[in-house]
Write an enzyme that holds these catalytic residues in place. Structure first.
Site, PDB file in Angstrom:
ATOM      1  N   CYS A  89      34.375   4.567 -25.397  1.00  0.00           N
ATOM      2  CA  CYS A  89      33.599   4.466 -24.159  1.00  0.00           C
ATOM      3  C   CYS A  89      34.304   5.126 -22.985  1.00  0.00           C
ATOM      4  CB  CYS A  89      33.317   2.998 -23.836  1.00  0.00           C
ATOM      5  SG  CYS A  89      34.798   1.994 -23.557  1.00  0.00           S
TER       6      CYS A  89
ATOM      7  N   HIS B 193       0.817  -1.217   0.000  1.00  0.00           N
ATOM      8  CA  HIS B 193       0.000   0.000   0.000  1.00  0.00           C
ATOM      9  C   HIS B 193       0.849   1.264   0.000  1.00  0.00           C
ATOM     10  CE1 HIS B 193      -2.138   3.310   2.063  1.00  0.00           C
ATOM     11  NE2 HIS B 193      -3.091   2.965   1.233  1.00  0.00           N
TER      12      HIS B 193
ATOM     13  N   ASN C 166      40.727   6.732 -21.140  1.00  0.00           N
ATOM     14  CA  ASN C 166      41.480   6.947 -19.900  1.00  0.00           C
ATOM     15  C   ASN C 166      42.815   6.213 -19.929  1.00  0.00           C
ATOM     16  OD1 ASN C 166      39.485   8.556 -18.875  1.00  0.00           O
ATOM     17  ND2 ASN C 166      38.616   7.008 -17.514  1.00  0.00           N
TER      18      ASN C 166
END
Length: 798
Positions: free
Chosen positions: A756, A425, A708
């Site tokens: 990426c 609920h 990187n």
């Protein structure tokens, strides 16, 4: 069963019958008439019509008295409404029903009992208002339900009680807030043969992901015993997600499983006046899933069929909210209710993206509801009588909530509960109100004592976190329809599977980098070799921790495979059929050593960044068995779940010979390049990958540039060095020349090249350089998507 005055068998009604029998009963008739032929099992029953309700009021001269009292009171004043509503309910439930109605109910009940070979059947008596279970308003839990009702006397009383429950405080307020006139809503009552789920299990199904609104999954929740415990949020249920698209193709795509604590269950009472009672669930049962895989897949297929029928009838996709039950006496599954889902089905326009902009102490963890963040002062309320102290904008902390709380819940900035799952609920109401909610924390009402302020965060995945204090956060709106088309396909970098269903709704070309390290550290938490060889671990306490971690799995190996497969599958399913490139593990030795049991399997290296990492681990005797687990997980995602959009990427591959060894090792474990369409990419992050791009092109289907590591190795800079930080530049001419070179070489061999790395996310103008050299895709973080898309959509001279 024949029709009687004020009585309609379920088989004689459908959705057009809502004015006569209410939403719940009309939907049951719709299911029986249209889905039984497809094999969906629905218990029989009948409806006491809304005309019977009106006749009851009329014959007892209650109509003007009831509605006059409601018109005279301030409905939005809880203190004023409560005594008036109570008096109204008493007036309705006290007098007997008109004789003709009683006779009709008793005759229909006798016929239903005979149908099931019983003198007096056990039935569920459910309220069915003429304005509930609509596509725009659920009215969930507003009226009462009575279970295990047996015999005419109890049945007639339960019918009157249901009629009276049309005027609970919460139902009166709910109607008023949604513009329904009190006089315009009547109540039908459904009488349905009970399913003996008290001997098995029951729960709730949504034909979408309840938190993100992602439409291509079926979410099944459940716990032991009667289903009311799940709906009311009194237990933390099991949760399962099944992928629709590959289910339709004949696969078994149970992409995720989460076992709940399932501490108590509701069963039939055999003595006294109570119809049901609570029991503790034995520990061994709590550690098992409530359903088998075959049962889950059956429920998922039924749910898809129900959604398809309702969608065709509505002329638009109609996600469904379904209640199911398993009969412990027969072992059969049943659908006992179905209604349109009302929150995500109506959601239109931009997506709201919330992000924390600070850090704080985590006080509690639970299941997140929605993806928002809220903060404010803390208000602890143990029951409805304590709700009066809740002020607008405060954080409500409670054991659980129920429909009686609704009139004041809208004051809360967020809700945190001890118990409950995503279909309880509190979760349903929080979604309707658009506020964050964390359920099933276990100890919220204890931990919150003495805490002045909290921040409730549901924006970090499906684990909701509650932080101490007021942490700054931002809200950004992203409208997928307004993102401009780009010259280069944009993909996403993803590490957390919990965010995939939300991110998959963004208009991207797929996932260019799915990191599995987060799944291993966050979901698995243990070193794979430690799971396979606990006897080699010197610390007995660590061995005990591993045993506890894997206790509910068939084996330690299955624990790793299952968890990793689940995380990867969630990402692949979220973007299906768009490509998802999953990078094999690329932990460094110091990071592996930080996993549970890892210290006994990892060497100590002076420079782990350039040490035993990536491809060099996969064929090495000291890790080969661990790599086999990774392969088994990815194979399960592709072959058992059917998520063939998954591609595999090999990181930090130093030499061509090493590439061959890795591919051979993968093939040994069932991941053979080219078989069943499997594509294998290689990370381009070492100068040798660029210099020997032609040779690598003969072995791999594509390259993904890791900017990187490539920058680090081209410029000779330790990327973790603060001293050398000012020299770090992914846009350095030397790095850009390497990128240009590999793109051109790969294209000569018909190989695709993507990037990426972090650079385009941090420097969107770098994306324009990549487009200029002809890169095939750019993978970025989700927060950079609007900015990078805008840059790539502009003419190059602007």
């Amino acid at each position: 069963m024949k029709s009687l005055p004020y009585i309609l068998p379920f088989e004689d009604v459908n959705l057009a019958s809502i004015p006569e029998v209410g939403g719940k009963n009309a939907s049951l008739g719709e299911l029986i008439r249209n889905l039984r032929q497809s094999g969906v099992l629905i218990p029989d029953g009948f409806a006491v019509t809304a005309a019977a309700f009106r006749q009851h009021l009329e014959e007892n001269n209650l109509e003007s008295e009831v509605y006059g009292a409601l018109e005279a009171v301030n409905i939005l004043d809880p203190d004023a409404l409560a005594p008036v509503a109570f008096a109204v309910r008493e007036k309705i439930r006290s007098p007997p029903l008109p004789t003709s109605i009683e006779q009709g109910i008793c005759e229909a009940y006798l016929a239903l009992s005979r149908q099931y070979g019983e003198a007096e059947s056990d039935v569920a008596v459910r309220s069915s208002a003429t304005a509930e279970d609509l596509p725009t308003a659920s009215f969930a839990g507003q009226q009462e339900t009575y279970l295990n009702v047996r015999g005419r006397v109890r049945l007639l009383q339960a019918v009157r009680d249901c009629m009276a429950s049309l005027f609970t405080d919460r139902a009166i307020v709910y109607r008023a807030e949604r513009g329904f006139a009190q006089r315009d809503v009547a109540l039908s009552v459904g009488i349905q043969k009970m399913v003996r789920s008290d001997l098995a299990a029951a729960g709730v199904i949504f034909t979408l992901d309840t938190e993100s609104g992602f439409r291509d999954v079926v979410m099944i929740t459940g716990s032991y015993g009667l289903g009311e415990m799940v709906v009311q949020g009194q237990v933390n249920p099991d949760e399962f997600w099944v992928h629709k698209s590959t289910l339709a193709e004949g696969y078994r795509p149970i992409i995720r499983r989460e076992l709940g604590s399932k501490e108590t269950k509701l069963v039939y009472a055999t003595a006294g006046t109570s119809l049901v009672k609570e029991l503790r669930v034995p520990v061994e049962d709590r550690q098992r899933p409530i359903l088998t895989d075959d049962e889950l897949l059956t429920l998922a297929r039924w749910s898809v069929a129900i959604e398809k029928h309702y969608s065709e009838r509505a002329g638009a996709l109609t996600p469904m909210d379904i209640e199911w039950a398993k009969d412990g006496a027969t072992g059969q599954l049943f659908v006992v209710q179905a209604r349109p889902e009302t929150v995500h089905a109506q959601a239109k326009g931009p997506l709201s993206v919330y992000r924390l902009r600070g850090k704080g102490k985590v006080l509690l963890r639970g299941k997140s509801v929605g993806s928002q963040i809220g903060s404010g002062k803390v208000c602890v309320a143990h029951d409805v009588t304590e709700l009066r102290k809740l002020r607008a904008g405060e954080i409500l902390v409670a054991p659980m909530t129920d429909p009686d709380w609704e009139p004041v819940l809208q004051r809360a900035a967020a809700v945190v509960t001890d118990h409950g799952g995503r279909t309880c609920h509190a979760a349903i109401v929080a979604r309707e109100l658009g506020i964050p909610c964390v359920v099933g924390t276990g100890t919220a009402t204890e931990v919150a004592i003495g805490v002045q302020e909290m921040t409730v965060c549901c924006a970090e995945g499906d684990e909701g976190k509650v932080y101490e204090g007021l942490i700054p956060f931002t809200r950004e709106e992203v409208d997928p329809k307004r993102l401009p088309p780009t010259s280069v396909p944009l993909m996403l970098n993803i590490s957390k599977p919990e965010q995939a269903f939300f991110l998959g709704q963004l208009p991207t070309a797929g996932v260019g980098l799915a990191r599995i390290e987060f799944i291993i550290s966050g979901w698995i938490g243990a070193h794979p070799m430690a799971l396979l060889h606990p006897e080699l671990i010197k610390n007995s306490a660590v061995r005990s921790q591993l045993l506890d971690l894997t206790r509910t799995s068939k084996s330690p190996a299955e624990y790793f495979i299952g968890k990793l497969a689940s995380g990867v599958a969630q990402i692949a399913a979220a973007f299906y059929p768009r490509p998802v490139i999953v990078r094999l593990s690329d932990f460094k030795t110091n990071e592996y050593a930080g996993l549970l049991g890892g210290k006994d399997f990892e060497p100590i290296e002076d420079n782990p960044m350039l040490g035993w990492r990536g491809a060099s681990r996969y064929y090495h005797p000291n890790y080969r068995e661990g790599f086999a687990l990774e392969c088994a997980a990815l194979r399960r995602v592709r072959d058992e779940m059917g998520l063939r959009n998954l591609k595999v990427m090999v990181p930090f591959c130093r030499t061509v010979e090493e590439a061959r060894k890795v591919l051979d090792e993968m093939a040994t474990h069932g991941l053979r390049r080219g078989e069943n369409g499997l594509e294998v990419y290689v990370m381009c992050e070492i100068p040798s990958n660029v210099i020997l791009a032609e040779a690598f092109s003969e072995l791999f289907d594509g390259f993904s540039i890791g900017s990187n590591d490539l920058t680090q190795l081209v410029l000779g800079i330790d990327r973790d060095s603060e001293i050398l930080g000012p020299l770090w530049d992914e846009q350095n001419p030397a790095v850009e020349q390497m990128i240009t070179s590999v793109v051109h070489k790969a294209h000569l061999y018909g190989r695709k090249v993507g990037l990426c790395g972090q650079a385009p996310s941090d420097h969107p103008e770098f994306a324009r350089f990549l487009a200029g050299v002809g890169i095939d895709s750019i993978s970025i973080t989700s927060d950079a998507l609007p900015k990078v898309a805008e840059v790539l959509a502009r003419p190059s001279n602007s």
